[in-house]
Write a protein that holds these residues in place. Structure first.
Motif, PDB file in Angstrom:
ATOM      1  N   VAL A   1      34.852 -85.039  80.111  1.00  0.00           N
ATOM      2  CA  VAL A   1      35.595 -83.779  80.020  1.00  0.00           C
ATOM      3  C   VAL A   1      37.043 -84.027  80.418  1.00  0.00           C
ATOM      4  N   LEU A   2      37.951 -83.564  79.609  1.00  0.00           N
ATOM      5  CA  LEU A   2      39.378 -83.744  79.889  1.00  0.00           C
ATOM      6  C   LEU A   2      39.836 -82.716  80.930  1.00  0.00           C
ATOM      7  N   PHE A   3      40.350 -83.243  82.033  1.00  0.00           N
ATOM      8  CA  PHE A   3      40.932 -82.405  83.098  1.00  0.00           C
ATOM      9  C   PHE A   3      42.433 -82.354  82.809  1.00  0.00           C
ATOM     10  N   PRO A   4      42.938 -81.282  82.204  1.00  0.00           N
ATOM     11  CA  PRO A   4      44.321 -81.275  81.719  1.00  0.00           C
ATOM     12  C   PRO A   4      45.361 -81.560  82.795  1.00  0.00           C
ATOM     13  N   GLU A   5      45.207 -80.959  83.978  1.00  0.00           N
ATOM     14  CA  GLU A   5      46.203 -81.161  85.037  1.00  0.00           C
ATOM     15  C   GLU A   5      46.313 -82.619  85.461  1.00  0.00           C
ATOM     16  N   LEU A   6      45.190 -83.329  85.460  1.00  0.00           N
ATOM     17  CA  LEU A   6      45.166 -84.719  85.900  1.00  0.00           C
ATOM     18  C   LEU A   6      45.271 -85.691  84.731  1.00  0.00           C
ATOM     19  N   MET A   7      45.276 -85.180  83.505  1.00  0.00           N
ATOM     20  CA  MET A   7      45.423 -85.997  82.302  1.00  0.00           C
ATOM     21  C   MET A   7      44.449 -87.165  82.304  1.00  0.00           C
ATOM     22  N   ALA A   8      43.191 -86.869  82.532  1.00  0.00           N
ATOM     23  CA  ALA A   8      42.172 -87.912  82.574  1.00  0.00           C
ATOM     24  C   ALA A   8      40.822 -87.308  82.220  1.00  0.00           C
ATOM     25  N   LEU A   9      39.929 -88.181  81.776  1.00  0.00           N
ATOM     26  CA  LEU A   9      38.561 -87.788  81.467  1.00  0.00           C
ATOM     27  C   LEU A   9      37.656 -88.068  82.659  1.00  0.00           C
TER      28      LEU A   9
ATOM     29  N   ALA B   1      32.001 -79.614  75.309  1.00  0.00           N
ATOM     30  CA  ALA B   1      32.980 -80.509  75.936  1.00  0.00           C
ATOM     31  C   ALA B   1      33.891 -81.129  74.892  1.00  0.00           C
ATOM     32  N   ALA B   2      33.317 -81.530  73.756  1.00  0.00           N
ATOM     33  CA  ALA B   2      34.125 -82.108  72.677  1.00  0.00           C
ATOM     34  C   ALA B   2      35.115 -81.081  72.140  1.00  0.00           C
ATOM     35  N   ARG B   3      34.686 -79.845  72.015  1.00  0.00           N
ATOM     36  CA  ARG B   3      35.577 -78.805  71.514  1.00  0.00           C
ATOM     37  C   ARG B   3      36.693 -78.505  72.524  1.00  0.00           C
ATOM     38  N   HIS B   4      36.343 -78.488  73.804  1.00  0.00           N
ATOM     39  CA  HIS B   4      37.362 -78.325  74.854  1.00  0.00           C
ATOM     40  C   HIS B   4      38.385 -79.445  74.787  1.00  0.00           C
ATOM     41  N   ASN B   5      37.911 -80.693  74.754  1.00  0.00           N
ATOM     42  CA  ASN B   5      38.824 -81.840  74.729  1.00  0.00           C
ATOM     43  C   ASN B   5      39.767 -81.760  73.536  1.00  0.00           C
ATOM     44  N   THR B   6      39.217 -81.449  72.375  1.00  0.00           N
ATOM     45  CA  THR B   6      40.033 -81.415  71.159  1.00  0.00           C
ATOM     46  C   THR B   6      41.049 -80.277  71.209  1.00  0.00           C
ATOM     47  N   ALA B   7      40.649 -79.125  71.711  1.00  0.00           N
ATOM     48  CA  ALA B   7      41.579 -77.997  71.799  1.00  0.00           C
ATOM     49  C   ALA B   7      42.752 -78.316  72.721  1.00  0.00           C
ATOM     50  N   VAL B   8      42.472 -78.969  73.848  1.00  0.00           N
ATOM     51  CA  VAL B   8      43.555 -79.358  74.759  1.00  0.00           C
ATOM     52  C   VAL B   8      44.485 -80.363  74.085  1.00  0.00           C
ATOM     53  N   LEU B   9      43.909 -81.353  73.403  1.00  0.00           N
ATOM     54  CA  LEU B   9      44.719 -82.352  72.721  1.00  0.00           C
ATOM     55  C   LEU B   9      45.609 -81.728  71.652  1.00  0.00           C
ATOM     56  N   MET B  10      45.076 -80.750  70.913  1.00  0.00           N
ATOM     57  CA  MET B  10      45.875 -80.087  69.882  1.00  0.00           C
ATOM     58  C   MET B  10      47.041 -79.307  70.509  1.00  0.00           C
ATOM     59  N   SER B  11      46.830 -78.736  71.691  1.00  0.00           N
ATOM     60  CA  SER B  11      47.929 -78.016  72.359  1.00  0.00           C
ATOM     61  C   SER B  11      49.019 -78.986  72.789  1.00  0.00           C
ATOM     62  N   TRP B  12      48.620 -80.163  73.266  1.00  0.00           N
ATOM     63  CA  TRP B  12      49.611 -81.178  73.624  1.00  0.00           C
ATOM     64  C   TRP B  12      50.359 -81.649  72.385  1.00  0.00           C
ATOM     65  N   GLN B  13      49.632 -81.795  71.291  1.00  0.00           N
ATOM     66  CA  GLN B  13      50.273 -82.241  70.052  1.00  0.00           C
ATOM     67  C   GLN B  13      51.351 -81.257  69.612  1.00  0.00           C
TER      68      GLN B  13
ATOM     69  N   GLN C   1      59.674 -89.488  74.399  1.00  0.00           N
ATOM     70  CA  GLN C   1      59.252 -90.460  75.412  1.00  0.00           C
ATOM     71  C   GLN C   1      59.430 -89.898  76.815  1.00  0.00           C
ATOM     72  N   ARG C   2      60.534 -89.204  77.053  1.00  0.00           N
ATOM     73  CA  ARG C   2      60.752 -88.586  78.367  1.00  0.00           C
ATOM     74  C   ARG C   2      59.708 -87.506  78.626  1.00  0.00           C
ATOM     75  N   TRP C   3      59.385 -86.729  77.595  1.00  0.00           N
ATOM     76  CA  TRP C   3      58.357 -85.687  77.738  1.00  0.00           C
ATOM     77  C   TRP C   3      57.039 -86.298  78.187  1.00  0.00           C
ATOM     78  N   TRP C   4      56.650 -87.386  77.539  1.00  0.00           N
ATOM     79  CA  TRP C   4      55.373 -88.014  77.896  1.00  0.00           C
ATOM     80  C   TRP C   4      55.425 -88.599  79.301  1.00  0.00           C
ATOM     81  N   GLN C   5      56.503 -89.290  79.640  1.00  0.00           N
ATOM     82  CA  GLN C   5      56.616 -89.869  80.971  1.00  0.00           C
ATOM     83  C   GLN C   5      56.593 -88.781  82.046  1.00  0.00           C
ATOM     84  N   GLU C   6      57.297 -87.685  81.809  1.00  0.00           N
ATOM     85  CA  GLU C   6      57.331 -86.597  82.795  1.00  0.00           C
ATOM     86  C   GLU C   6      55.959 -85.954  82.962  1.00  0.00           C
TER      87      GLU C   6
END
Length: 357
Positions: free
Chosen positions: A232-240, A280-292, A305-310
């Protein structure tokens, strides 16, 4: 792109951005599933990856492989391309075998043969051992790739997280993305976003752990533990994290509420068993699409690049805060790859065509 095996396409298909995203279907049933999707009206970007590299190694004599259940062909490259395009694939991956560290002759043979093809839909697949990203090899590898026409798709091999296996791995990957025009990154994890920020033309996030890296042929897959619940992707911690891990960590306190379009205010600790794989797969994908969507509001190059690093730095800084809230000092631990992305400064410049457009 979301990289998935044929059996789980239905988990996430309706979560994808129809214009900015798509599917990479991997495995022996990829061609059949791709054809079914097209027959049923799926119009998005689609790649059917037969994943021959899981079972065989590229050699200078035979850089491209065929299915073991088919009669040998004198043109495995042409045969594979024809099959993928006939199944409705947007682009066709070369059937490259696994590229062992240091076998420059095999890389050169793959580049030489694909250079004879003039179809822009052909993508040179590069399933490479993570050892290629070492500082003493990466320059030679890049020299070979620059000579290849068209698009290239790098896939990293190694146990567990290949980008955490070598201190210099992330720097080597960043060099490829910056110095080799037309490069994509497939079969990866959150590095998909780091790759897009660094100029990748597209990237594929693996829905399951086995599709987030390649286990080298003939090696047994190593595991960090028995997975009896979904990642499960924990968005705040950017990790599964395993769903059962999240349930255990938040047992004595309130879990974060997820407001992604798939969850609708569902608690992040509510994926405790393998019965929860689909949500869980649907949650992970929805979060990824929001980041995209957030990434694509930014200009390609250093701004992304700065956005990703920050984002990575903010996530690293959140770990002690979350651990303090649950009163478990070592409850969640920063993953090495995330830390390395947070420390990798933006490149001085990036290709004008960079990034998921």
């Amino acid at each position: 792109m979301i990289q998935v095996d044929a059996s789980r396409v239905g988990f996430v298909q309706d979560q994808l951005d129809p214009i900015r995203s798509g599917l990479v279907i991997s495995g022996p049933r990829a061609l059949r599933k791709a054809s079914q999707l097209r027959d049923n009206g799926y119009a998005g970007a689609l790649i059917a990856d037969p994943a021959f590299y899981e079972n065989g190694v590229a050699t200078p004599e035979e850089p491209y492989l065929s299915r073991t259940d088919e009669l040998p062909t004198t043109d495995p490259l042409g045969h594979a391309v024809q099959q993928q395009l006939a199944a409705g694939a947007t682009a066709a991956l070369t059937p490259t075998g696994y590229l062992r560290t240091g076998d420059i002759a095999a890389v050169r043979a793959a580049v030489r043969e694909v250079s004879t093809r003039e179809d822009p839909r052909v993508v040179l697949a590069l399933p490479i051992d993570a050892g290629w990203l070492r500082s003493d090899l990466i320059g030679r590898f890049i020299e070979e790739l620059v000579a290849a026409p068209g698009l290239k798709a790098v896939m990293l091999g190694g146990q567990l997280d290949p980008l955490a296996s070598l201190p210099e791995a992330l720097t080597g990957l960043a060099r490829i993305l910056t110095e080799v025009p037309g490069t994509a990154l497939l079969r990866t994890d959150l590095a998909a976003f780091g790759a897009l920020a660094r100029g990748a033309v597209f990237a594929g996030y693996g829905l399951s752990s086995r599709l987030r890296h390649i286990v080298p042929p003939s090696e047994p897959a190593q595991s960090s533990g028995f997975a009896d619940s979904p990642a499960v992707l924990f968005p705040e911690l950017m990790a599964l994290f395993l769903g059962k891990t999240l349930a255990r960590r938040f047992a004595a306190t309130h879990a974060p509420v997820c407001e992604c379009v798939a969850c609708g205010h569902r608690l992040l600790d509510s994926f405790p068993s393998n019965r929860d794989v689909r949500p869980a797969a649907r949650h992970n994908t929805a979060v990824l699409m929001s980041w995209q969507r957030a990434l694509q509001t930014l200009a390609a190059g250093p701004e992304r690049q700065r956005w990703w690093q920050e984002r990575c730095r903010a996530a690293v800084n959140r770990y002690p805060v979350v651990n303090a809230a649950i009163r478990q000092p070592n409850g969640f631990q920063v993953q090495p790859q995330l830390l390395r992305w947070s420390l990798l400064d933006p490149a001085p410049s990036a290709p004008a065509s960079a990034g998921a457009d």
